[in-house]
Motif scaffolding. Structure first.
Motif, PDB file in Angstrom:
ATOM      1  N   ARG A 168       0.898  -1.232  -0.085  1.00  0.00           N
ATOM      2  CA  ARG A 168      -0.112   0.018   0.061  1.00  0.00           C
ATOM      3  C   ARG A 168       0.893   1.288   0.013  1.00  0.00           C
ATOM      4  O   ARG A 168       0.225   2.417  -0.316  1.00  0.00           O
ATOM      5  CB  ARG A 168      -1.107  -0.079   1.133  1.00  0.00           C
ATOM      6  N   GLY A 169       2.009   1.068   0.441  1.00  0.00           N
ATOM      7  CA  GLY A 169       2.916   2.418   0.284  1.00  0.00           C
ATOM      8  C   GLY A 169       3.229   2.995   1.467  1.00  0.00           C
ATOM      9  O   GLY A 169       4.096   3.877   1.431  1.00  0.00           O
ATOM     10  N   TYR A 170       2.722   2.558   2.658  1.00  0.00           N
ATOM     11  CA  TYR A 170       2.785   3.169   3.920  1.00  0.00           C
ATOM     12  C   TYR A 170       2.452   2.451   5.073  1.00  0.00           C
ATOM     13  O   TYR A 170       1.679   1.073   4.783  1.00  0.00           O
ATOM     14  CB  TYR A 170       1.665   4.468   4.031  1.00  0.00           C
ATOM     15  N   ALA A 171       2.957   2.662   6.117  1.00  0.00           N
ATOM     16  CA  ALA A 171       2.867   1.660   7.541  1.00  0.00           C
ATOM     17  C   ALA A 171       1.787   2.168   8.109  1.00  0.00           C
ATOM     18  O   ALA A 171       1.423   3.441   8.408  1.00  0.00           O
ATOM     19  CB  ALA A 171       3.929   1.569   8.253  1.00  0.00           C
ATOM     20  N   LEU A 172       0.987   1.199   8.947  1.00  0.00           N
ATOM     21  CA  LEU A 172      -0.195   1.629   9.758  1.00  0.00           C
ATOM     22  C   LEU A 172       0.200   1.073  11.337  1.00  0.00           C
ATOM     23  O   LEU A 172       0.761  -0.082  11.503  1.00  0.00           O
ATOM     24  CB  LEU A 172      -1.357   0.884   9.417  1.00  0.00           C
ATOM     25  N   GLU A 173       0.336   1.700  12.310  1.00  0.00           N
ATOM     26  CA  GLU A 173       0.422   1.487  13.618  1.00  0.00           C
ATOM     27  C   GLU A 173      -0.801   1.793  14.336  1.00  0.00           C
ATOM     28  O   GLU A 173      -1.034   2.868  14.734  1.00  0.00           O
ATOM     29  CB  GLU A 173       1.611   2.360  14.261  1.00  0.00           C
ATOM     30  N   ASP A 174      -1.476   0.467  14.816  1.00  0.00           N
ATOM     31  CA  ASP A 174      -2.834   0.582  15.597  1.00  0.00           C
ATOM     32  C   ASP A 174      -2.478   0.429  16.805  1.00  0.00           C
ATOM     33  O   ASP A 174      -2.688  -0.687  17.422  1.00  0.00           O
ATOM     34  CB  ASP A 174      -3.770  -0.230  14.939  1.00  0.00           C
ATOM     35  N   GLN A 175      -2.112   1.305  17.721  1.00  0.00           N
ATOM     36  CA  GLN A 175      -1.952   1.309  19.248  1.00  0.00           C
ATOM     37  C   GLN A 175      -1.118   0.098  19.497  1.00  0.00           C
ATOM     38  O   GLN A 175      -1.344  -0.649  20.715  1.00  0.00           O
ATOM     39  CB  GLN A 175      -3.443   1.053  19.863  1.00  0.00           C
ATOM     40  N   GLU A 176      -0.151  -0.164  18.792  1.00  0.00           N
ATOM     41  CA  GLU A 176       0.992  -1.118  18.953  1.00  0.00           C
ATOM     42  C   GLU A 176       2.255  -0.472  20.028  1.00  0.00           C
ATOM     43  O   GLU A 176       2.603  -1.375  20.784  1.00  0.00           O
ATOM     44  CB  GLU A 176       1.542  -1.515  17.693  1.00  0.00           C
ATOM     45  N   GLY A 177       2.380   0.528  19.919  1.00  0.00           N
ATOM     46  CA  GLY A 177       3.203   1.191  20.702  1.00  0.00           C
ATOM     47  C   GLY A 177       2.847   1.651  22.028  1.00  0.00           C
ATOM     48  O   GLY A 177       3.553   1.880  23.178  1.00  0.00           O
ATOM     49  N   ALA A 178       1.852   2.519  22.058  1.00  0.00           N
ATOM     50  CA  ALA A 178       0.980   3.074  23.094  1.00  0.00           C
ATOM     51  C   ALA A 178      -0.340   2.955  23.082  1.00  0.00           C
ATOM     52  O   ALA A 178      -1.062   3.044  21.719  1.00  0.00           O
ATOM     53  CB  ALA A 178       1.688   4.628  23.122  1.00  0.00           C
ATOM     54  N   GLU A 179      -1.220   2.704  24.118  1.00  0.00           N
ATOM     55  CA  GLU A 179      -2.712   2.471  24.062  1.00  0.00           C
ATOM     56  C   GLU A 179      -3.121   3.855  23.549  1.00  0.00           C
ATOM     57  O   GLU A 179      -2.784   4.938  24.330  1.00  0.00           O
ATOM     58  CB  GLU A 179      -2.913   2.311  25.442  1.00  0.00           C
TER      59      GLU A 179
END
Length: 284
Positions: free
Chosen positions: A216-227
């Protein structure tokens, strides 16, 4: 993230080998006897202080395993060069202005930092969330710059702060375009620590996520590093098509929904591509 958080190797023949300018004959000797022990100690103190809100002499001695007198000599030397300073009340040592000036030389060298400022500002205004720039340093994300939103609750990336690669949008945006061997090396050394219930802690799951990121060309972070925090990020490439940095857009999950990720991911991808082009890079 916090809420309050190609190169070729050639072998020259002996007849044509020349030592690089600025290096002595023993430059290839990496053994302990070819290091300056006192400098090693001083740099160790500097590193410890950079990772804290300030430390006392006894704390530095305990953390480093060095004698207090040895630590004090290193501290006084660093203080003379304004690399550190001491707060009289409590006798606490902190990073000084000299360290900032030296660190700023890295930012001047990394031209993408300057080139990224305007695209990040436009990104923040278009999305209403904090935009930031990060690189990989020693197997972790290092944040170089940010353009903060004025929202009361927002993502915040202190310059020079670090974060794990596998649990951040910036980290995953970089890892997605790394050779698999490099990814494995990093994961073997750094591991996959769990920060929230959504943190990816399986190498196979991470690799699948990275494949989707490339698609898709970009990364998604879904509450993985901080709630409660989400982010999207896309890489900036150099002239060899290698990822050298990543731009991210981050904010609280109640404002940055998963349904927003496609639109915001496109905006971040465009901003990263703009910096890639401005710095003579080629999208990988």
């Amino acid at each position: 993230m916090t809420a309050t958080g190609g190169a070729q190797m050639v072998q020259s023949s002996p007849a044509t080998t020349r030592r690089a300018r600025g290096r002595p004959k023993a430059a290839e000797d990496k053994t302990e006897q070819n290091t300056v022990q006192s400098l090693d100690r001083a740099l160790a103190m500097l590193r410890l202080l950079s990772q804290s809100e300030g430390m006392t002499l006894s704390e530095l001695a305990a953390e480093s395993g060095e004698a207090a007198a040895t630590v004090y000599r290193a501290l006084v030397t660093l203080q003379a060069h304004q690399m550190i300073e001491m707060e009289e009340q409590g006798q606490v040592w902190h990073i000084g202005s000299g360290a900032f000036r030296v660190g700023s030389a890295f930012l001047r060298r990394a031209k993408f930092v300057e080139r990224a400022r305007l695209p990040m500002d436009r990104l923040m205004r278009a999305a209403g969330e904090t935009a930031a720039l990060g690189v990989e340093a020693d197997g972790r994300v290092m944040h170089l710059a940010q353009v903060e939103t004025r929202q009361a609750i927002r993502a915040y990336f202190p310059e020079g702060s670090s974060a794990p690669l596998h649990a951040t949008a910036v980290g995953k945006a970089l890892l997605a375009w790394y050779p698999e061997e490099r990814i494995e090396t990093i994961l073997d050394r750094e591991g996959l620590a769990k920060f929230t219930s959504l943190t990816i802690t399986s190498a196979s799951t991470l690799m699948r996520d990275l494949a989707r990121t490339r698609d898709r060309g970009y990364a998604l972070e879904d509450q993985e590093g901080a709630e409660g925090m989400r982010a999207v990020a896309a890489p900036v490439f150099n002239s060899f098509g290698e990822p050298v940095a990543a731009i991210t857009l981050a904010g609280p999950a109640f404002r940055l929904s998963l349904s927003d990720s496609t639109r915001l991911g496109t905006l971040v991808r465009e901003a990263a591509d703009e910096v890639t082009e401005a710095t003579g890079g080629v999208r990988g």
